[in-house]
Write a protein that holds these residues in place. Sequence first.
Motif, PDB file in Angstrom:
ATOM      1  N   VAL A 212     -23.706  69.730  49.283  1.00  0.00           N
ATOM      2  CA  VAL A 212     -22.902  70.445  48.310  1.00  0.00           C
ATOM      3  C   VAL A 212     -21.782  69.512  47.851  1.00  0.00           C
ATOM      4  CG1 VAL A 212     -21.431  72.438  47.890  1.00  0.00           C
ATOM      5  CG2 VAL A 212     -23.431  72.658  49.354  1.00  0.00           C
ATOM      6  N   ILE A 213     -21.626  69.410  46.521  1.00  0.00           N
ATOM      7  CA  ILE A 213     -20.629  68.504  45.950  1.00  0.00           C
ATOM      8  C   ILE A 213     -19.513  69.343  45.332  1.00  0.00           C
ATOM      9  CG2 ILE A 213     -20.229  66.685  44.258  1.00  0.00           C
ATOM     10  CD1 ILE A 213     -23.201  66.001  44.495  1.00  0.00           C
ATOM     11  N   ARG A 214     -18.290  68.960  45.627  1.00  0.00           N
ATOM     12  CA  ARG A 214     -17.124  69.660  45.081  1.00  0.00           C
ATOM     13  C   ARG A 214     -16.425  68.757  44.075  1.00  0.00           C
ATOM     14  NH1 ARG A 214     -11.749  71.803  48.351  1.00  0.00           N
ATOM     15  NH2 ARG A 214     -10.676  72.654  46.532  1.00  0.00           N
ATOM     16  N   ASP A 215     -16.264  69.315  42.814  1.00  0.00           N
ATOM     17  CA  ASP A 215     -15.568  68.607  41.747  1.00  0.00           C
ATOM     18  C   ASP A 215     -14.243  69.322  41.495  1.00  0.00           C
ATOM     19  OD1 ASP A 215     -14.708  67.232  39.582  1.00  0.00           O
ATOM     20  OD2 ASP A 215     -16.388  67.730  38.275  1.00  0.00           O
ATOM     21  N   PRO A 216     -13.087  68.760  41.876  1.00  0.00           N
ATOM     22  CA  PRO A 216     -11.802  69.459  41.707  1.00  0.00           C
ATOM     23  C   PRO A 216     -11.522  69.838  40.257  1.00  0.00           C
ATOM     24  CG  PRO A 216     -11.564  67.549  43.146  1.00  0.00           C
ATOM     25  CD  PRO A 216     -12.921  67.473  42.553  1.00  0.00           C
ATOM     26  N   GLU A 217     -11.832  68.964  39.310  1.00  0.00           N
ATOM     27  CA  GLU A 217     -11.592  69.273  37.906  1.00  0.00           C
ATOM     28  C   GLU A 217     -12.438  70.447  37.447  1.00  0.00           C
ATOM     29  OE1 GLU A 217     -11.816  67.025  33.540  1.00  0.00           O
ATOM     30  OE2 GLU A 217     -12.189  65.923  35.407  1.00  0.00           O
ATOM     31  N   LEU A 218     -13.696  70.460  37.857  1.00  0.00           N
ATOM     32  CA  LEU A 218     -14.565  71.576  37.488  1.00  0.00           C
ATOM     33  C   LEU A 218     -14.102  72.869  38.140  1.00  0.00           C
ATOM     34  CD1 LEU A 218     -17.118  72.560  36.066  1.00  0.00           C
ATOM     35  CD2 LEU A 218     -18.427  71.898  38.094  1.00  0.00           C
ATOM     36  N   ASP A 219     -13.648  72.798  39.395  1.00  0.00           N
ATOM     37  CA  ASP A 219     -13.135  74.002  40.063  1.00  0.00           C
ATOM     38  C   ASP A 219     -11.921  74.555  39.325  1.00  0.00           C
ATOM     39  OD1 ASP A 219     -15.118  73.766  41.911  1.00  0.00           O
ATOM     40  OD2 ASP A 219     -13.884  72.785  43.427  1.00  0.00           O
ATOM     41  N   ALA A 220     -11.034  73.661  38.834  1.00  0.00           N
ATOM     42  CA  ALA A 220      -9.863  74.120  38.080  1.00  0.00           C
ATOM     43  C   ALA A 220     -10.288  74.801  36.781  1.00  0.00           C
ATOM     44  CB  ALA A 220      -8.937  72.940  37.794  1.00  0.00           C
ATOM     45  N   GLN A 221     -11.264  74.245  36.096  1.00  0.00           N
ATOM     46  CA  GLN A 221     -11.761  74.873  34.870  1.00  0.00           C
ATOM     47  C   GLN A 221     -12.376  76.242  35.160  1.00  0.00           C
ATOM     48  OE1 GLN A 221     -14.441  72.189  32.940  1.00  0.00           O
ATOM     49  NE2 GLN A 221     -12.887  70.617  32.577  1.00  0.00           N
ATOM     50  N   ILE A 222     -13.120  76.336  36.257  1.00  0.00           N
ATOM     51  CA  ILE A 222     -13.732  77.622  36.614  1.00  0.00           C
ATOM     52  C   ILE A 222     -12.653  78.660  36.899  1.00  0.00           C
ATOM     53  CG2 ILE A 222     -15.085  78.789  38.387  1.00  0.00           C
ATOM     54  CD1 ILE A 222     -16.836  76.310  38.535  1.00  0.00           C
ATOM     55  N   ASP A 223     -11.603  78.274  37.625  1.00  0.00           N
ATOM     56  CA  ASP A 223     -10.509  79.217  37.919  1.00  0.00           C
ATOM     57  C   ASP A 223      -9.829  79.671  36.628  1.00  0.00           C
ATOM     58  OD1 ASP A 223     -11.077  78.952  40.590  1.00  0.00           O
ATOM     59  OD2 ASP A 223      -9.549  77.413  40.955  1.00  0.00           O
ATOM     60  N   ALA A 224      -9.581  78.721  35.696  1.00  0.00           N
ATOM     61  CA  ALA A 224      -8.941  79.087  34.431  1.00  0.00           C
ATOM     62  C   ALA A 224      -9.815  80.048  33.629  1.00  0.00           C
ATOM     63  CB  ALA A 224      -8.635  77.830  33.622  1.00  0.00           C
ATOM     64  N   HIS A 225     -11.107  79.809  33.571  1.00  0.00           N
ATOM     65  CA  HIS A 225     -11.996  80.695  32.811  1.00  0.00           C
ATOM     66  C   HIS A 225     -12.182  82.033  33.519  1.00  0.00           C
ATOM     67  CE1 HIS A 225     -12.899  77.073  30.507  1.00  0.00           C
ATOM     68  NE2 HIS A 225     -13.458  77.845  29.604  1.00  0.00           N
ATOM     69  N   ARG A 226     -12.085  82.056  34.826  1.00  0.00           N
ATOM     70  CA  ARG A 226     -12.119  83.348  35.517  1.00  0.00           C
ATOM     71  C   ARG A 226     -10.886  84.183  35.166  1.00  0.00           C
ATOM     72  NH1 ARG A 226     -14.342  81.410  41.468  1.00  0.00           N
ATOM     73  NH2 ARG A 226     -16.571  81.641  40.977  1.00  0.00           N
ATOM     74  N   ILE A 227      -9.726  83.528  35.086  1.00  0.00           N
ATOM     75  CA  ILE A 227      -8.505  84.242  34.686  1.00  0.00           C
ATOM     76  C   ILE A 227      -8.646  84.748  33.257  1.00  0.00           C
ATOM     77  CG2 ILE A 227      -6.046  83.949  34.243  1.00  0.00           C
ATOM     78  CD1 ILE A 227      -5.992  81.934  36.545  1.00  0.00           C
ATOM     79  N   ALA A 228      -9.188  83.905  32.358  1.00  0.00           N
ATOM     80  CA  ALA A 228      -9.378  84.335  30.968  1.00  0.00           C
ATOM     81  C   ALA A 228     -10.351  85.505  30.883  1.00  0.00           C
ATOM     82  CB  ALA A 228      -9.883  83.159  30.136  1.00  0.00           C
ATOM     83  N   GLU A 359     -17.213  88.602  26.163  1.00  0.00           N
ATOM     84  CA  GLU A 359     -18.536  87.964  26.255  1.00  0.00           C
ATOM     85  C   GLU A 359     -18.422  86.442  26.173  1.00  0.00           C
ATOM     86  OE1 GLU A 359     -20.812  89.669  23.151  1.00  0.00           O
ATOM     87  OE2 GLU A 359     -21.019  91.645  24.115  1.00  0.00           O
ATOM     88  N   VAL A 360     -17.553  85.955  25.287  1.00  0.00           N
ATOM     89  CA  VAL A 360     -17.361  84.500  25.173  1.00  0.00           C
ATOM     90  C   VAL A 360     -16.797  83.935  26.467  1.00  0.00           C
ATOM     91  CG1 VAL A 360     -16.074  82.699  23.979  1.00  0.00           C
ATOM     92  CG2 VAL A 360     -17.146  84.542  22.677  1.00  0.00           C
ATOM     93  N   ALA A 361     -15.810  84.614  27.055  1.00  0.00           N
ATOM     94  CA  ALA A 361     -15.228  84.138  28.315  1.00  0.00           C
ATOM     95  C   ALA A 361     -16.266  84.159  29.435  1.00  0.00           C
ATOM     96  CB  ALA A 361     -14.024  84.982  28.686  1.00  0.00           C
ATOM     97  N   ALA A 362     -17.103  85.213  29.467  1.00  0.00           N
ATOM     98  CA  ALA A 362     -18.140  85.291  30.500  1.00  0.00           C
ATOM     99  C   ALA A 362     -19.176  84.185  30.309  1.00  0.00           C
ATOM    100  CB  ALA A 362     -18.807  86.662  30.463  1.00  0.00           C
ATOM    101  N   ALA A 363     -19.530  83.892  29.038  1.00  0.00           N
ATOM    102  CA  ALA A 363     -20.517  82.836  28.784  1.00  0.00           C
ATOM    103  C   ALA A 363     -19.971  81.471  29.186  1.00  0.00           C
ATOM    104  CB  ALA A 363     -20.907  82.836  27.306  1.00  0.00           C
ATOM    105  N   ARG A 364     -18.703  81.213  28.873  1.00  0.00           N
ATOM    106  CA  ARG A 364     -18.102  79.935  29.262  1.00  0.00           C
ATOM    107  C   ARG A 364     -18.044  79.797  30.781  1.00  0.00           C
ATOM    108  NH1 ARG A 364     -13.029  79.659  24.925  1.00  0.00           N
ATOM    109  NH2 ARG A 364     -14.328  79.207  23.071  1.00  0.00           N
ATOM    110  N   LEU A 368     -19.968  76.978  33.236  1.00  0.00           N
ATOM    111  CA  LEU A 368     -19.300  76.185  34.281  1.00  0.00           C
ATOM    112  C   LEU A 368     -19.919  76.442  35.651  1.00  0.00           C
ATOM    113  CD1 LEU A 368     -15.574  76.524  33.164  1.00  0.00           C
ATOM    114  CD2 LEU A 368     -17.107  74.591  32.835  1.00  0.00           C
ATOM    115  N   LEU A 369     -20.290  77.702  35.927  1.00  0.00           N
ATOM    116  CA  LEU A 369     -20.916  78.003  37.223  1.00  0.00           C
ATOM    117  C   LEU A 369     -22.287  77.342  37.325  1.00  0.00           C
ATOM    118  CD1 LEU A 369     -19.960  81.771  37.663  1.00  0.00           C
ATOM    119  CD2 LEU A 369     -18.982  79.782  38.840  1.00  0.00           C
TER     120      LEU A 369
END
Length: 517
Positions: A212-228, A359-364, A368-369
């Motif tokens: 399993v590979i962890r990308d900190p930048e991608l994790d930050a983007q996922i957290d931001a889009h989850r908030i959105a 829907e746009v936020a869920a698609a984005r 990312l997921l």
Amino acid sequence: MQVIRDRPSPTLGYAISQPMWVAGADRERHRVDSWSLRGFKLATWADAAMGARLAVDIYLEFQGYEIGTQVQVEVVGSGEFDFVELSDRTRELMEQLATDIVHGRITSVADSLLRLDTPEEPISLKPDAPTATSSRRVLLRPLVMSTLYIALGLVVFGYVGVLLHATFVKLEVQTAVVTRPVEVLAMPVDGRLTAVRAAAGERLRAGELIAVIRDPELDAQIDAHRIALTSARAAVQRLLETIEIERARLQEYRLINRTDARMAEAELEALHEDRTRAAQNLDRVERLWEKGHATAAALDDARAEEALALSRLTAARLMVERTRALRDVSDTRHHNGNEFVLDLDLLGVELAAAQQDEEVAAARLAVLLERKADLAMTAPFDARVLEVRHAPNTPLLRGTSVITLERDVSPVIEAFLSQEEVVQIGLGDQATVFLPSLDRRLDATVVQVDRTSSFVDEQDSQYTWRGPEDRSAKVVLVVNEPSLISGLPAIVLFNRRGTNVVTEDLTERLGVTGDDV
């Protein structure tokens, strides 16, 4: 069948106590108590199982030299061992020693057998007279030497033939190895290995999780889009609640509107009566004025009253029309007399926009997921792990090799040849593969001849040629042995193909000429 009977030999029964040593499987030497041509006695081996057969080494010290040989013995009694089978040389040697010991020509000195060199009679210095035996030896010597030279000549010519066959007919290549396709999995992005679930030598199935590979930048983007996405869902929920509340209010406004409409209609009826009375009064006053019974002022008052009643009636009619129009749109809107204070259609548009944002936020977030799921390193095929190059939680750059996999398929033999050798190999040729580590020979078939694929100049788009002695060519052979382990050294024996174009062309031309003649 010919039966040969030897005379009884008295030396078989002699028990000799002269020194002899015996070594068993533990290689420890023991001095025997006595020995003969039949066997030996050794008290220290008295516990040997009756009837057991043992492989032992026997040693005799003679003239300062150690004479040793390996024999098979059988346990025939407590500490008694008989020879099972003696080679002719060993038997002759032991019989000669036993005879010389019995006749006193050999004696034991310091645990060694020494021959007594004292002559029994004076040695004559005159040459021996030729005898029949010596004449026979003189005749046999040329015959023996000729036979020896002929045998040596045959050996030499045979060896030369083997060399010529190996040089011109066969091609032996020792730079070969058993191999399977190997693939190296690398880091797709900069990140860390949070889990490594494979070890060297382990077998994996296609699709099985490796790391399993962890990308900190991608994790930050996922957290931001989850908030959105959470915010968008909250906005949709807020609008839904607002619409429900406004619908309830609209029911009350609709009831008020119906009441206002009835009141306006009732007032319209009353004003219609007022206008009718005012019109009748004006008509009456006008007739009286014509007869001279009413004044001009009374006529003006009647006319003003009739005009006022008419204007009030017109205003009431307009109010009734407005209430009727508002009643038609009262299912979605409410007008307070000055403006629309409630509009469900506008709220529906806002709700649709909010749902679209959700829907746009869920698609984005889903994109990312999916990208994060792609970072989970899985086995692309059935394979065996050759090497895991990094430990978990190690920060790695993109493109860094992580794990080496070997495809779980039938092995092949890869032989590396020089440029001069590879032109003598053809596709479909049969070859013999020898595996020294397994001491096995296998039949193989050539399926690929690759001259310089490892030396392609990608910038110039051309091959870069190596020296004629460099083993830059590769030949792949298929063997029907799926259990072979990769990495085993191999030696391949090819059948050489003729590569002298001039000779073949000359032979062909001569053949054509002969046919014409």
